[in-house]
Design an enzyme around this catalytic site. Structure first.
Site, short mmCIF file in Angstrom:
data_model
loop_
_atom_site.label_atom_id
_atom_site.label_comp_id
_atom_site.label_asym_id
_atom_site.label_seq_id
_atom_site.Cartn_x
_atom_site.Cartn_y
_atom_site.Cartn_z
N ASP A 260 0.86 -1.18 0.00
CA ASP A 260 0.00 0.00 0.00
C ASP A 260 0.89 1.23 0.00
O ASP A 260 2.02 1.20 0.51
CB ASP A 260 -1.02 0.01 1.15
CG ASP A 260 -0.39 0.00 2.52
OD1 ASP A 260 -0.20 -1.08 3.08
OD2 ASP A 260 -0.09 1.09 3.04
N ASP B 9 -9.91 3.27 6.76
CA ASP B 9 -8.89 3.20 7.83
C ASP B 9 -9.50 3.51 9.17
O ASP B 9 -10.00 4.63 9.39
CB ASP B 9 -7.88 4.33 7.63
CG ASP B 9 -6.74 3.94 6.78
OD1 ASP B 9 -6.95 3.14 5.87
OD2 ASP B 9 -5.64 4.46 7.05
N GLU C 253 -7.87 4.04 12.38
CA GLU C 253 -6.63 4.20 13.13
C GLU C 253 -6.56 5.65 13.63
O GLU C 253 -7.27 6.51 13.11
CB GLU C 253 -5.41 3.85 12.29
CG GLU C 253 -5.21 4.74 11.07
CD GLU C 253 -3.95 4.39 10.28
OE1 GLU C 253 -2.87 4.30 10.89
OE2 GLU C 253 -4.04 4.20 9.06
#
Ligand SMILES: *[C@@H]1O[C@H](CO)[C@@H](O)[C@H](O)[C@H]1NC(C)=O
Ligand SMILES: *[C@@H]1O[C@H](CO)[C@@H](O)[C@H](O)[C@H]1NC(C)=O
Length: 225
Positions: A25, A115, A117
């Protein structure tokens, strides 16, 4: 006996390495995706939305270049909770990366990985006290993408999940989506997942097994599925 075990291991290890599909990624603009392909990587997950709440202007070009190099291409979406509504973020993403045929995987990307996070960008962080609000916000994003016919998955780790939702078992409402989890043990294998599980998923789909590596002179993370 010893001989048999060794033989079995050689056979099963060969099978495992044959089936392992590795990918990278990447966040930065990059123009030599052929190098990743030549290095044995088969997929690229490309940043499409940035943590500070805007479409990544390099995302579409990266996706096109990755596809031209023969890589399978997904997008990742780093949401901003606070400054911009979920609906606006989804609609900005879709305007930037094309409104493909519903549920199609033939456009610039297949799955959009959201995501989960810690977000360090000003005004974009998950709440440190409102775990339910964090879970509702993620649900808004996923539902909005789904209503637009988009395929989504979740990217997170056990530690991040605990930090954002209060516990590893909280917010277990996305198990019908694929899971991409991070655990930097440098082992392209899911055998650690049982120990690092979260969010209700029993089986993961992709593992990010190493971060911030240099491949082809680019800063990438390493993944396996
Ligand atoms: C791309 O990477 C390959 C190594 O796989 C290298 O030989 C080639 O020169 C690079 N191309 C560009 C345009 O940087
Ligand atoms: C796209 O996926 C959604 C959710 O799975 C489904 O309800 C819808 O019928 C699908 N649309 C098409 C055109 O297949």
């Amino acid at each position: 006996m010893q001989q048999k075990i060794i033989t079995l291991c050689i056979i099963s290890c060969l099978i495992t390495s044959t089936l392992a599909v590795k990918g990278i990624d990447i966040a930065d603009a990059f123009n030599n995706f052929t190098c990743f392909k030549n290095a044995g990587y088969q997929f690229a997950i490309i940043r499409g939305y940035r943590s500070y709440g805007a479409v990544d202007p390099n995302g579409a070009t990266n996706m096109k270049n990755a596809q031209a190099a023969g890589l399978i291409t997904d997008a990742y979406f780093f949401p901003c909770k606070g400054k911009i509504t979920a609906a606006q973020q989804v609609s900005d993403f879709i305007s930037a990366f094309g409104q493909e045929e519903e549920n199609s995987t033939n456009g610039l990307y297949g799955t959009i990985w959201v995501d989960v996070e810690t977000n360090p960008s000003t005004g974009c962080g998950w709440s440190s006290s409102d775990y339910t609000g964090n879970c509702n916000f993620l649900n808004d994003l996923i539902t909005t993408f789904k209503n637009k016919g988009k395929l989504t998955g979740i990217y997170s780790s056990k530690y991040q999940w605990e930090t954002i939702f209060g516990s590893a078992s909280a917010c277990a409402k996305f198990t019908s989506l694929p899971l991409w989890y991070a655990h930097y043990d440098n082992s392209p294998s899911f055998s650690d997942y049982a120990k690092y599980s979260f969010g209700g998923w029993t089986t993961p789909n992709i593992k990010q097994y190493n971060g911030d590596q240099t491949v082809c002179n680019a800063d990438v993370d390493l993944n396996f599925y």
